[in-house]
Design a protein around this motif. Structure first.
Motif: not given
Length: 183
Positions: A70-93
């Motif tokens: 699949t393709v995610n062209l929504h700029w910032g979606q994963e970055i926001r998810r990492a910043l909003d998440s308390g989990a370590s996996a998104p931050w590691t990503n």
């Protein structure tokens, strides 16, 4: 999607550490045996490319994590998810995508001849092209091709290029001024 998301830190981190050691060894061996800084830098670049390729594509192929891309062209979606998440996996990503390309940007900037702007621009453009290519291959392998990964990878290369460009003048000239006595 980052290889750290798919395979976990335990899969990619040791490879990245081994790659960092190999880049340092390539640099040191080139200097010790008098092959010159440029030769050592080319070896370091090839090592960077091998590590990036293994972490971003090789692990997927070896572990057989092939699916429907699949393709995610929504700029910032994963970055926001990492910043909003308390989990370590998104931050590691997030951090992993940046750190993975810092050595690439630095080595390319050291290899490019010319002023700081040329070094930085070349390293950044090449990193963006490499990252887009990786995302395309990841899509073909059934993974998520994510625009945020391209942004983060390119940003990491930019950081590496900025640091390297600051040292490129002295690095390319040697340790001191050339005189008739030093050659």
């Amino acid at each position: 999607m980052s290889p750290l998301d798919v395979h976990g830190t335990e899969g990619a981190l040791p490879i990245a550490l081994v790659g960092a050691v190999l880049v340092a060894l390539a640099w040191g061996v080139g200097a010790i045996f008098g092959h010159g800084r440029r030769t050592a830098a080319w070896v370091a670049l090839l090592t960077c490319l091998a590590v990036i390729g293994w972490i971003t594509i090789g692990l997927t192929v070896v572990q057989g994590d092939l699916g429907t891309g699949t393709v995610n062209l929504h700029w910032g979606q994963e970055i926001r998810r990492a910043l909003d998440s308390g989990a370590s996996a998104p931050w590691t990503n997030l951090v992993g995508n940046i750190v993975l390309f810092v050595p690439f940007g630095a080595v390319v900037a050291l290899l490019v001849r010319g002023g700081a702007l040329r070094r930085i621009a070349t390293a950044t453009v090449l990193a963006a092209a490499l990252s887009v290519s990786i995302e395309a291959v990841q899509f073909l392998l059934g993974r998520v091709a994510d625009v945020d990964d391209v942004v983060l990878n390119t940003g990491g290369a930019l950081v590496g290029a900025l640091v390297a460009a600051a040292f490129a003048g002295p690095w390319s000239r040697g340790s001191g001024p050339r005189t008739a006595e030093t050659g």
